[in-house]
Structures are given as C-alpha cells and as structure tokens.
Write an enzyme that holds these catalytic residues in place. Sequence first.
Site, mmCIF file in Angstrom:
data_model
loop_
_atom_site.group_PDB
_atom_site.id
_atom_site.type_symbol
_atom_site.label_atom_id
_atom_site.label_comp_id
_atom_site.label_asym_id
_atom_site.label_seq_id
_atom_site.Cartn_x
_atom_site.Cartn_y
_atom_site.Cartn_z
ATOM 1 N N TYR A 32 3.309 2.273 5.391
ATOM 2 C CA TYR A 32 3.363 2.467 6.258
ATOM 3 C C TYR A 32 4.020 3.080 7.778
ATOM 4 O O TYR A 32 5.123 3.017 7.036
ATOM 5 C CB TYR A 32 2.224 1.215 6.781
ATOM 6 C CG TYR A 32 3.213 0.041 6.542
ATOM 7 C CD1 TYR A 32 3.979 -0.725 8.028
ATOM 8 C CD2 TYR A 32 4.302 -0.946 5.895
ATOM 9 C CE1 TYR A 32 4.481 -1.509 8.922
ATOM 10 C CE2 TYR A 32 5.080 -1.885 6.055
ATOM 11 C CZ TYR A 32 5.510 -1.793 7.604
ATOM 12 O OH TYR A 32 6.584 -2.907 8.045
ATOM 13 N N ARG A 51 10.027 9.756 8.214
ATOM 14 C CA ARG A 51 10.598 7.996 6.802
ATOM 15 C C ARG A 51 9.458 7.850 6.586
ATOM 16 O O ARG A 51 9.256 7.432 5.030
ATOM 17 C CB ARG A 51 10.733 7.239 7.964
ATOM 18 C CG ARG A 51 11.161 6.085 7.037
ATOM 19 C CD ARG A 51 12.130 5.521 8.161
ATOM 20 N NE ARG A 51 10.746 4.448 8.901
ATOM 21 C CZ ARG A 51 11.269 3.117 9.347
ATOM 22 N NH1 ARG A 51 12.512 2.680 9.229
ATOM 23 N NH2 ARG A 51 10.275 3.152 10.367
ATOM 24 N N ARG A 99 -10.642 -1.156 -9.839
ATOM 25 C CA ARG A 99 -9.578 -1.544 -10.356
ATOM 26 C C ARG A 99 -8.342 -1.459 -11.530
ATOM 27 O O ARG A 99 -9.041 -1.907 -12.506
ATOM 28 C CB ARG A 99 -9.790 -3.730 -10.214
ATOM 29 C CG ARG A 99 -8.115 -3.973 -9.859
ATOM 30 C CD ARG A 99 -8.270 -5.739 -9.383
ATOM 31 N NE ARG A 99 -7.408 -5.900 -9.240
ATOM 32 C CZ ARG A 99 -6.376 -6.467 -10.026
ATOM 33 N NH1 ARG A 99 -5.901 -6.477 -10.731
ATOM 34 N NH2 ARG A 99 -5.301 -7.576 -9.281
ATOM 35 N N HIS A 101 -3.914 -1.751 -13.253
ATOM 36 C CA HIS A 101 -2.827 -1.383 -12.567
ATOM 37 C C HIS A 101 -2.204 0.167 -12.197
ATOM 38 O O HIS A 101 -1.035 0.367 -11.993
ATOM 39 C CB HIS A 101 -1.676 -2.123 -12.877
ATOM 40 C CG HIS A 101 -2.165 -4.199 -13.266
ATOM 41 N ND1 HIS A 101 -2.853 -4.244 -13.318
ATOM 42 C CD2 HIS A 101 -0.651 -4.504 -12.618
ATOM 43 C CE1 HIS A 101 -2.984 -5.300 -12.799
ATOM 44 N NE2 HIS A 101 -1.730 -5.535 -12.086
ATOM 45 N N LYS A 146 9.392 1.575 3.156
ATOM 46 C CA LYS A 146 8.570 0.629 4.140
ATOM 47 C C LYS A 146 7.030 0.564 3.432
ATOM 48 O O LYS A 146 6.255 1.280 3.609
ATOM 49 C CB LYS A 146 8.259 2.018 4.932
ATOM 50 C CG LYS A 146 7.606 0.174 6.377
ATOM 51 C CD LYS A 146 7.888 1.031 7.926
ATOM 52 C CE LYS A 146 8.135 0.384 8.897
ATOM 53 N NZ LYS A 146 8.620 -0.557 9.245
ATOM 54 N N GLU A 178 19.248 -7.603 6.558
ATOM 55 C CA GLU A 178 18.484 -7.487 7.137
ATOM 56 C C GLU A 178 17.560 -8.703 7.474
ATOM 57 O O GLU A 178 17.221 -9.535 7.497
ATOM 58 C CB GLU A 178 17.587 -6.238 7.410
ATOM 59 C CG GLU A 178 16.600 -6.582 6.177
ATOM 60 C CD GLU A 178 16.115 -4.889 5.718
ATOM 61 O OE1 GLU A 178 15.821 -3.985 6.578
ATOM 62 O OE2 GLU A 178 14.562 -5.049 4.726
ATOM 63 N N LEU A 202 15.758 -1.602 5.183
ATOM 64 C CA LEU A 202 15.029 -0.861 5.716
ATOM 65 C C LEU A 202 15.761 0.478 6.431
ATOM 66 O O LEU A 202 16.489 -0.519 7.167
ATOM 67 C CB LEU A 202 13.680 -1.163 6.644
ATOM 68 C CG LEU A 202 12.769 0.970 6.820
ATOM 69 C CD1 LEU A 202 12.223 1.194 5.431
ATOM 70 C CD2 LEU A 202 12.198 -0.171 7.817
#
Length: 290
Positions: A32, A51, A99, A101, A146, A178, A202
Amino acid sequence: MNFAIINGKLVNRSEAKVDIEDRGYQFGDGVYEVIRVYNGKMFTVKEHLERFVKSADSIGITLPYSIDDCTALLEELVTKNNLVEGTIYMQITRGTAPRNHVFPAKDVVPTLVAYTKEVARPVESLTNGVKTIRTEDIRWLRCDIKSLNLLGNLLAKQKAAEQGCFEAIQYRGDQVTEGSSSNIFIVKNGVVITHESNHLILKGITKDVILQICSQNNISFEERSFTLAELAAADEVFLSSTTSEVMPIIEIDKDQVKEGLPGPITRKLQSLFTEEIEKQCGDLTEKISS
C-alpha cells in the site's frame, strides 16, 4: 469523498467492494501507499508511486498500470472528490483466488484500490511536539516492503495510545529502528542522525525529503543505526511521516527530551519542509508557531 478507484475505474464509494477471497483480505498479500494532498495537489507523488511499484515487485506483484497512468487516475480521484487537504490511500493485492498459501495462477489479476480522506495538517502537534514510548520491535525482517501485514505496527501503536502517547519508538536489541508508523531522528551536537534505509525500516519518502533538505542547507546528517543510549542522550528527537511531516518528540517514556520543547534544528527543518510543500502545492494557510 463519494468516489473511489477499483481496478482502474472511478466508481461510487458505495460500489467499491472486493471479493471475500481477495488475498489482501485473507493473507495481507499486497502492498500500500499513503499520499498527502495539500491545496488539492499531491505531494511527492512520483516518489510514492515509485516506492509502491518497488514494494509490489518485491513480493512478485506486477502493477498493471504505469506510474503515469496511476498519477492520472489519482489526480482524477482528487478532483472528483473535491479534496483540498487530506490523503489518498491506495493498495494492490495479488487478486482473488481460492484460498491457498501458494500464489495463484499468473492469470489472476491483481486488485488495485484507492480512496481519499480529509485530513487536516496537525499544526498543534507540530507546534508543541508529541509524547512517545519505547517498545521492542517484533516485526518481520523485510520492513522495507510497505506490505499490508501491519499487525506488529498496530500492537506497538496501540501500546502507545493506551499510555496517552502519539507514537511508539521501536528497537531491536539496543538499536533503535523506527516508529510504528514513522521514521525516527535524533540530533546530537548539531548532527541529524537517522537509521540507514535497509530491510529493518521503511525507506520513508518524508525521511528522504528531510535528508535532501539537510544536504541543500548545510545541515550535517548521518544515516546510521543509533542506540537507545544515544536516543536518551539526544539534544533533540523528532519523527517523520507522510501525515506527520517533521514532528517534534518532547517526551519518551515520561522522560522529557531536553527541556521538553521542540529544538532549534527541528524547527529549522519544519520551516524548510514547509517551503518544500509550498513549492509543489502552493501556500499553506495554517502555519507552525515557533
């Protein structure tokens, strides 16, 4: 804020829905970005989208739109929602599939979503500074991506909120990494110090703007890890993020940072950062008081 983007199309917010088997919902399988808007204009949009693409590439998701296409879509979204001051949230997931993995077949199309939100500039906190706590960094070892997997960040942020604080400063061993949703800086003997951009943090867009400002204005800085002891002994401490800009930290675990007031270098960086916003987005009506 009546409109959103779903897979390249501008739709009414009430129609913006994804399937219950979307991998973002079931696995956090996506990435995101959050982009700040001032005066109806996006700030550092190119850097954010670069990014975004890098994060997606890191987990094997190919963005089905170019950066120019994304920019045009987001500009249209801002215009349609009449957003003057706020944020754009966007995310891409691996798409919808039964679904499992294991990654789905390559013909599964990624799901891109974006919407806007009105968010005022946090002038009071920027003026007076914020309180923080320290907490152990329990996240995975690819914090440079991210990703949607933010449970570790949420637990840290909640711990801070429960103690009446704005942010949690995270550490591994004796090394500060961070914040739960920010990059952390200290100032010692006139030198700005922040963690190098590696897999443990990040690579913040605001962080990069701050370091560029330091370089352009002869403010000494170092990108390196620093310890909890250095944090405690710092002359100034501040955090940075898309929505928090250059945010002074005046207290850590109920201990004041120096006199408990924003320091002179933090104030200078706030002023220079505001100038950078105004270069890209026009004059800001609300100013930080010194």
